[in-house]
Design a protein around this motif. Structure first.
Motif, PDB file in Angstrom:
ATOM      1  N   TYR A   1      22.922  26.949  -8.023  1.00  0.00           N
ATOM      2  CA  TYR A   1      23.494  25.787  -8.698  1.00  0.00           C
ATOM      3  C   TYR A   1      23.301  24.612  -7.745  1.00  0.00           C
ATOM      4  CZ  TYR A   1      26.108  29.502 -11.135  1.00  0.00           C
ATOM      5  OH  TYR A   1      26.474  30.625 -11.833  1.00  0.00           O
ATOM      6  N   THR A   2      22.646  23.529  -8.200  1.00  0.00           N
ATOM      7  CA  THR A   2      22.450  22.382  -7.322  1.00  0.00           C
ATOM      8  C   THR A   2      22.942  21.102  -7.991  1.00  0.00           C
ATOM      9  OG1 THR A   2      20.185  22.089  -8.108  1.00  0.00           O
ATOM     10  CG2 THR A   2      20.467  23.343  -6.087  1.00  0.00           C
ATOM     11  N   LEU A   3      23.421  20.202  -7.161  1.00  0.00           N
ATOM     12  CA  LEU A   3      23.901  18.883  -7.581  1.00  0.00           C
ATOM     13  C   LEU A   3      23.171  17.847  -6.739  1.00  0.00           C
ATOM     14  CD1 LEU A   3      27.726  19.664  -7.685  1.00  0.00           C
ATOM     15  CD2 LEU A   3      26.172  19.521  -9.637  1.00  0.00           C
ATOM     16  N   VAL A   4      22.429  16.939  -7.401  1.00  0.00           N
ATOM     17  CA  VAL A   4      21.666  15.913  -6.704  1.00  0.00           C
ATOM     18  C   VAL A   4      21.986  14.560  -7.336  1.00  0.00           C
ATOM     19  CG1 VAL A   4      19.343  15.092  -6.137  1.00  0.00           C
ATOM     20  CG2 VAL A   4      19.806  17.554  -6.202  1.00  0.00           C
ATOM     21  N   PRO A   5      22.464  13.587  -6.527  1.00  0.00           N
ATOM     22  CA  PRO A   5      22.718  12.260  -7.081  1.00  0.00           C
ATOM     23  C   PRO A   5      21.440  11.708  -7.732  1.00  0.00           C
ATOM     24  CG  PRO A   5      23.610  12.432  -4.860  1.00  0.00           C
ATOM     25  CD  PRO A   5      22.773  13.664  -5.093  1.00  0.00           C
TER      26      PRO A   5
ATOM     27  N   PRO B   1      28.948  19.010  -1.421  1.00  0.00           N
ATOM     28  CA  PRO B   1      28.974  19.243  -2.863  1.00  0.00           C
ATOM     29  C   PRO B   1      27.546  19.348  -3.423  1.00  0.00           C
ATOM     30  CG  PRO B   1      29.129  16.888  -2.481  1.00  0.00           C
ATOM     31  CD  PRO B   1      28.923  17.564  -1.131  1.00  0.00           C
ATOM     32  N   GLU B   2      26.709  20.168  -2.806  1.00  0.00           N
ATOM     33  CA  GLU B   2      25.291  20.177  -3.148  1.00  0.00           C
ATOM     34  C   GLU B   2      24.759  21.471  -3.741  1.00  0.00           C
ATOM     35  OE1 GLU B   2      23.780  19.438   0.702  1.00  0.00           O
ATOM     36  OE2 GLU B   2      24.510  17.381   0.753  1.00  0.00           O
TER      37      GLU B   2
ATOM     38  N   LYS C   1      33.149  15.378  -7.984  1.00  0.00           N
ATOM     39  CA  LYS C   1      33.943  15.770  -9.156  1.00  0.00           C
ATOM     40  C   LYS C   1      33.331  17.004  -9.827  1.00  0.00           C
ATOM     41  CE  LYS C   1      35.803  14.351 -13.593  1.00  0.00           C
ATOM     42  NZ  LYS C   1      35.899  13.325 -14.622  1.00  0.00           N
ATOM     43  N   ILE C   2      32.020  17.012  -9.959  1.00  0.00           N
ATOM     44  CA  ILE C   2      31.337  18.153 -10.576  1.00  0.00           C
ATOM     45  C   ILE C   2      31.506  19.394  -9.707  1.00  0.00           C
ATOM     46  CG2 ILE C   2      29.130  19.045 -11.398  1.00  0.00           C
ATOM     47  CD1 ILE C   2      28.329  16.017 -11.779  1.00  0.00           C
ATOM     48  N   TRP C   3      31.410  19.234  -8.399  1.00  0.00           N
ATOM     49  CA  TRP C   3      31.579  20.354  -7.473  1.00  0.00           C
ATOM     50  C   TRP C   3      32.963  20.990  -7.642  1.00  0.00           C
ATOM     51  CZ3 TRP C   3      28.489  23.247  -4.611  1.00  0.00           C
ATOM     52  CH2 TRP C   3      29.042  24.062  -3.608  1.00  0.00           C
TER      53      TRP C   3
END
Length: 137
Positions: free
Chosen positions: A89-93, A69-70, A16-18
């Protein structure tokens, strides 16, 4: 090396954020500190980003990585590596949410001198991270 960084824990999924993060045309709509983005978000494409922190000047960057989506990475600078800026920009659970990090690093022989002419992007980075958090939650 000089850098700026902001992070936030967002109670949402990376997917969702991606979707929000890669909708670059909508960045100005959610209080990101970005006033305008021109260009197409695709690997190898060039973008022009205008921000509140430096009105009247657009930052030209090239999209050098898109790993959904990372991670999304933009790079810009001067020829011959005299000055390079790289924004990641990074997305990490993390737990039930996602850790968002936005980091920009400056390198090259002229980085110290040019860094002095760059406005303090810390508040702008925090505004972007918090705006994305509000939009995603």
């Amino acid at each position: 090396m000089r850098s700026y960084e902001a992070t936030s824990l967002i109670e949402s999924t990376p997917e969702k954020i991606w979707a929000l993060l890669t909708d670059i045309g909508a960045w100005p709509d959610w209080d990101s500190g970005v006033t305008k983005v021109d260009g197409r978000l695709a690997l190898g494409e060039k973008l022009s980003i205008s921000v509140e922190a430096n009105p009247g000047r657009a930052f030209p960057v090239k999209v050098v990585q898109l790993t959904a989506p990372e991670r999304m990475v933009f790079a810009g600078g001067m020829p011959l590596g005299l000055f390079t800026g790289q924004r990641t920009y990074t997305l990490v659970p993390e737990g039930t949410g996602t850790r968002f990090t936005m980091r920009e690093e400056y390198t090259g022989p002229l980085a110290g001198m040019i860094f002095k002419s760059i406005p303090d992007l810390g508040p702008s980075f925090r505004q972007f991270a918090e705006g994305l958090k509000r939009q995603a939650e």
